[in-house]
Design an enzyme around this catalytic site. Structure first.
Site: not given
Ligand SMILES: [Mg+2]
Ligand SMILES: [Zn+2]
Lengths: 508, 497, 100
Positions: B81, B156, B180
């Site tokens: 990420k 996310s 997320s």
């Protein structure tokens, strides 16, 4: 001058003063929340890491030695050590603060209520008109002691004297950012500028004794701010206070508070109102001026630091820190008076500095308690003068405690006179040689050994009746022969001048 | 030699390299070939790092040549990420304010995964600073769900989820503050887990809400997720909130089944208004399967957890508003042109650099902490959090794991909830309570929606530091379901036989 | 509790965000709507409940006082928008001087 008007103002007004003292824990190896070294100076941004630069993703981990040092300071100042404490974030934007919040403590500091006793004498005592201007002792409350991180430093370019006002731009250096910073807040128990000075000085001594900081006001490792208000004598309501910053010496602390008392009195006397504000002490102009007013005060939005977990100190843990408490100056002074029979004032001078008092005690241990008084005189006299003149750090002094003890013993057994001892001391300080060796080398031992000389002279006179008779009959040139005889008797170690003088006296 | 990297598990890739069936260098080539084919439509990555990957592959191949034993994730293509620092990459958090930011240091979890032999393939797209549940809040454009390119992958960590779902990498790391990892896992049909708070170091992952954030894996199987968890877990002296709990081998108990395990179905959550009927029935079906595998199944209600969303949308923004203060244009990040003074620099750099959702959260959080409102908002939320934690503790006296849906709905259309923050926030209603209580949770695919064919996930919740039992249940369910989670929009190439 | 545009502007200054009038009015609506939803917590009986700032019972997490290598100055300044003589450059500061 504010100083001159202070006594008159204090006749009518009482000052209410509280201090905030920030002390960098300069004796630690590493910063508060990262492994960067704690040092003064250096090229900009050379002692930084992701943590103290506030880089995205970096996390703080508290330095255990800093926590322990703060608790140690709390114990030394008779504080309650909190069983549960926590770091909070204090939030405001400023370029020298990498994360735009300061990790500090809020409602759960490590150390709660404590106190510090101070003594005021001399001219300073006169500021307490209410106490009859006599020497006195008083207790100043300590509200709290907590731990936080220092900010970076800025250099303001293009303005006057490096001040922010008028600067074109600034340079930011984060070497200092994250230095462990201990903040002490006093109760508003201080009534005079002199009490404030004594409080700060004594606090400094204690922290030096604890070994947690070098407490240098010049280099900013100890910084004192003052909150001050005044009220008419007899009044119980508190007046509006101002906060004074930038008092970077004990004299500045005293003078700034004195100025502020007089300034506030003038405002009130003219029917004005004191504005709650932060004021800056200008050392050159010797006055305080507005830095910011209350309207600009911040909403710090304190909340518990979520990157850290709380602290719970067990009684056992606190006791383990307590064991590390060194003897503090007050206790040491009492002991010096009690055990060594020193005067209170000598005892105080000898007990303040931890290294100096250790030096003194080492010498006493070698020479014996009976010689403590002369040792105190030497330590406070010639030794201090020599250290100050250099200046020489005690650790670098060529005169060791053993040497000082030997010197005092030699004086005590009459081998040399006090006057000669001063020469020996100077020689010791110069060469680092032991007093015995110096005395030997300079022939000083013999010079002062009048008993030995007299004995030798007596033996020579007794053994040579004819020569004595000739001398006494007027053949004074024989004196040279006599000196030679005595010198031989003393295996050449007699001081010729003294031998001569003794011979002349005994023969005449 | 012929192999299809997009279908292989992490373990199969490592074993294939060890057996010299293919080399790590060939894995890298195959990976970027797959990315070439798929990434244009999906947009899972903000940055690809072929040089770093080839370098890492070279080291693996050298080990093979030298006959050295390979680490557990040797040669496994991995996505990170874009809020995780890695030297040699940019770390942007999908925000304009960090555009071009070069990582000067490594995130601990990333470093540990690379030390376990993983190949760094690229940095994955995300909602800006992890604020969102759809990966639409990215300054660099949204990520598309490989199952339906019109739809969001969740968020996310949507890029991390989509990269695994579309077969571009075998595993990836995401971060989970309120769901997320798990929610995009459910929406993309991947296995996605959030470990216990404190299990994995947060050092080097750009903080959203420090007391809630946790790094975890995406994978195409429970076993692969367990392998990644093995590699990244354990105490880190750079994170004061990382724990010293012993780290078991999480793969060791995956085959132990669920016989005798007490499984609690969180009944009131399942019956929440807003939970889609197909999600509810898929969850019930999973529970039935577990019962069939001789688990002891019962019901439990967690009424306090219904307030989790409210507590979370105070605590999260409050901590975020503080954590994002450092993006001020002084030391790094976007700085406005020609600032008149420092205040102007702050005000305009931040307003220009942060996207709308970031500004919304910063404003909410700042307000919730400001003078006069702290007790009403932050204080109340922290107390609510206490009640939620206690409620879970009580439930875990009766059960070994708990079961809920992961997301109340399947993947929604891009743009569908963009204008309604509250509707978006509801995406995480099942996942948020775990972050508040610090509990581990894993989402595994449990069904494809009967009408849309989109994946549905079920969430297994474990006790603090008992990821092992949680993964054991997930593995049993995975085995019993035997689902093919190949996104139809991107048929994975089948090995030509 | 209802948030006014003046509140939004005040919070924007605290947060150092230069917002347009349009942003202010939209944020006023959104914040009122979101915080209105959060007010449901007010119905809970929280009397005597301790706040939780961390869900795991960790205490006293510290590090030993040991120096570790940091960043070279080049790395420290690598992302600086403006640097000079090894330091970060900022424009002039108008207003106040701060202290720790
Ligand atoms: Mg302070
Ligand atoms: Zn550092």
């Amino acid at each position: 001058m504010a100083r001159d008007r202070l006594p008159v103002v204090l006749e009518r007004y009482e000052a209410v003063i509280g201090l905030e003292v920030h002390t960098e824990l300069t004796t630690l190896n590493s910063k508060m929340f990262c492994g960067c070294p704690v040092e003064f100076g250096g090229e900009p941004n050379t002692r930084v890491c992701p943590v103290c630069l506030g880089l995205p993703g970096a996390l703080p981990v508290p330095n255990e030695a800093a926590v322990e040092a703060t608790v140690l300071a709390g114990l030394a100042l008779n504080c309650e050590i909190a069983p549960f404490s926590q770091f909070h974030r204090k939030q405001y934007f400023y370029p020298d603060m990498p994360k735009d919040y300061q990790i500090s403590q809020y409602d759960l500091p490590f150390c709660g209520l404590g106190h510090l006793d101070i003594e005021v004498d001399g001219d300073g005592a006169k500021q307490r008109v209410d106490l009859g201007a006599e020497p006195y002792a008083t207790r100043i409350g300590v509200t709290r002691i907590h731990l936080e991180e220092d900010t970076g430093k800025m250099i303001h370019v293009g303005g006057v004297e490096g001040r922010i006002a008028g600067a074109d731009h600034s340079l930011v250096d984060f070497n200092r950012a994250g230095t462990p910073l201990m903040e002490l807040v006093s109760e508003p128990d201080i009534r005079t500028p002199e009490e404030a000075r004594r409080f700060a000085q004594k606090l400094r001594l204690i922290l030096l004794n604890l070994g947690v900081s070098d407490c240098s006001m010049e280099e900013g490792s100890m910084r004192v701010d003052g909150n001050i208000s005044i009220r008419l004598r007899g009044e119980t309501e508190l007046g509006t206070k101002t906060e004074i910053k930038n008092m970077n010496s004990f004299k500045a602390l005293h003078d700034a508070l004195a100025f502020e008392i007089v300034r506030q009195a003038d405002v009130l006397d003219e029917g004005g109102r004191i504005v709650q504000e932060t004021r800056h002490w200008d050392v050159t102009a010797k006055r305080t001026s507005t830095l910011r007013s209350k309207e600009q005060a911040h909403d710090y939005r304190y909340f518990p630091e979520p990157d850290m977990v709380p602290f719970e100190f067990t009684p056992e843990w606190i006791d383990a820190i307590r064991v590390r408490l060194p003897e503090l100056p007050d206790a040491r002074r009492e002991r010096f008076v009690r055990d060594f029979g020193l005067s209170p004032s000598d005892a105080r001078s000898l007990s303040e500095d931890v290294e100096f008092s250790a030096y003194f005690e080492e010498a006493v241990a070698l020479a014996g308690n009976s010689l403590a008084k002369p040792l105190a005189n030497w330590a406070l006299g010639d030794l201090s003068a020599y250290l100050n003149a250099g200046p020489v750090a005690l650790a670098d002094a060529k005169v060791t405690p053993a040497m000082l003890a030997e010197l005092v013993e030699i004086i005590d057994d009459g081998t040399i006179s006090g006057k000669q001892a001063k020469q020996v001391f100077a020689e010791m300080a110069e060469s680092g040689d032991a007093p015995g060796a110096i005395i030997e080398l300079k022939g000083m031992k013999q010079v002062s050994d009048t008993d030995a000389i007299e004995a030798a002279v007596d033996r020579v006179i007794a053994a040579n009746p004819d020569e004595v008779a000739s001398y006494r009959a007027g053949k004074t040139t024989l004196i040279g022969w006599f000196v030679g005889q005595v010198m031989r008797e003393m295996r050449g170690q007699g001081n010729p001048a003294l031998v001569n003088e003794t011979l002349v006296r005994k023969l005449g | 030699m012929s192999f299809d990297v997009s279908t292989l598990s992490a373990r199969a890739i490592r074993d294939g390299i060890a057996a010299r069936t293919f080399s790590a260098a060939e894995v890298v080539d195959a990976t970027y070939a797959r990315i070439d084919a798929v990434e244009g439509a999906v947009h899972a990555f903000n940055e690809l790092t072929p040089e770093l990957a080839r370098e890492a592959a070279g080291r693996i191949d050298a080990m093979v040549a030298a006959g050295e034993p390979l680490p557990p994730l040797a040669g496994v293509p991995t996505g990170f990420k874009d809020n995780m620092n890695l030297v040699g990459t940019h770390t942007t958090c999908s925000s304009k304010i960090l555009e071009g930011f070069k990582s000067p240091y490594d995130c601990t979890a990333v470093r540990r995964l690379l030390n376990a032999g993983a190949l760094p393939i690229g940095k994955c797209n995300m909602d800006e600073f992890a604020f969102g549940s759809s990966t639409e809040n990215s300054a660099f454009g949204p990520t598309h769900n490989p199952w339906d390119l019109e739809r969001v992958p969740g968020g996310s960590s949507g890029g991390s989820a989509a990269s695994v779902s579309a077969g571009m990498v075998a595993v990836s790391l995401g971060s989970d503050t309120g769901g997320s990892i798990r929610q995009p896992g459910a929406l993309t049909g991947t296995v996605a887990m959030k470990p216990t708070y404190g299990r994995v170091s947060r050092y080097g992952v750009v903080a959203f809400a420090s007391s809630l954030d946790q790094i975890g894996p995406f994978a195409r199987s429970v076993e692969d997720a367990a392998l990644v968890l093995n590699a990244i877990s354990g105490h880190d002296d750079m994170d004061a909130t990382s724990v010293r709990e012993p780290v078991p081998d999480f793969t060791a108990t995956l085959g132990d089944g669920v016989k005798g395990l007490r499984i609690g179905v969180v009944r009131d959550m399942l019956e929440l208004e807003g939970c889609a009927a197909e999600v509810r029935s898929a969850t019930e079906a999973s529970v039935k399967l577990l019962e069939g595998l001789c688990a002891e199944v019962g019901d439990v209600d967690l009424p306090m957890s219904q307030h989790g969303l409210a507590a979370y949308y105070i605590i999260g923004p409050a901590e975020a508003s503080s954590n994002l203060a450092r993006f001020d244009g002084i030391r790094y990040g976007h700085r406005v042109a020609e600032p008149s003074d420092v205040l102007d620099l702050y005000m305009r750099s931040r307003a220009e650099g942060f996207g709308p959702e970031s500004i919304r959260r910063i404003m909410l959080g700042t307000y919730a902490l400001s003078a006069g409102y702290y007790d009403a908002y932050y204080g109340t939320a922290q107390k609510t959090r206490t009640l939620i934690t206690r409620e879970f503790e009580a439930a875990f006296e009766r059960f070994d794991v708990l079961i809920t849906p992961t997301s109340p709905t399947v993947a929604f259309k891009i743009g569908e909830r963009a204008e309604d923050p509250l509707a978006m926030y509801l995406s995480d209603v099942y996942t948020i309570p775990l972050n508040l209580a610090g509990l581990p949770g894993v989402s595994i695919p449990c069904a494809k929606c009967g009408t849309s064919g989109l994946p549905i996930g079920v969430q297994v919740i474990g006790k603090h530091f008992d990821e092992a039992t949680m993964l054991q249940v997930a593995a049993a369910l995975e085995g019993a379901l035997a689902l093919d989670m190949t996104p139809p929009a991107f048929p994975l190439h089948r090995r030509s036989s | 509790m209802s948030i006014s545009e003046a509140d939004v502007r005040h919070v924007a200054i605290l947060a150092r965000l230069a917002l347009s009038d349009e942003q202010v009015s939209r944020l006023k609506e959104e914040m009122n709507s979101i915080l209105g939803h959060m007010d449901q917590m007010q119905s809970l009986d929280l009397e005597g409940v301790e706040p939780t700032s961390h869900s795991i019972p960790l205490r006293n997490a510290t590090r030993p006082d040991v120096v570790k290598p940091g960043l070279s100055r080049d790395l420290a300044l690598m992302n600086a928008p403006q640097a000079e003589n090894g330091a970060f450059v900022i424009p002039r500061i108008v207003g106040v001087e701060e202290g720790a």
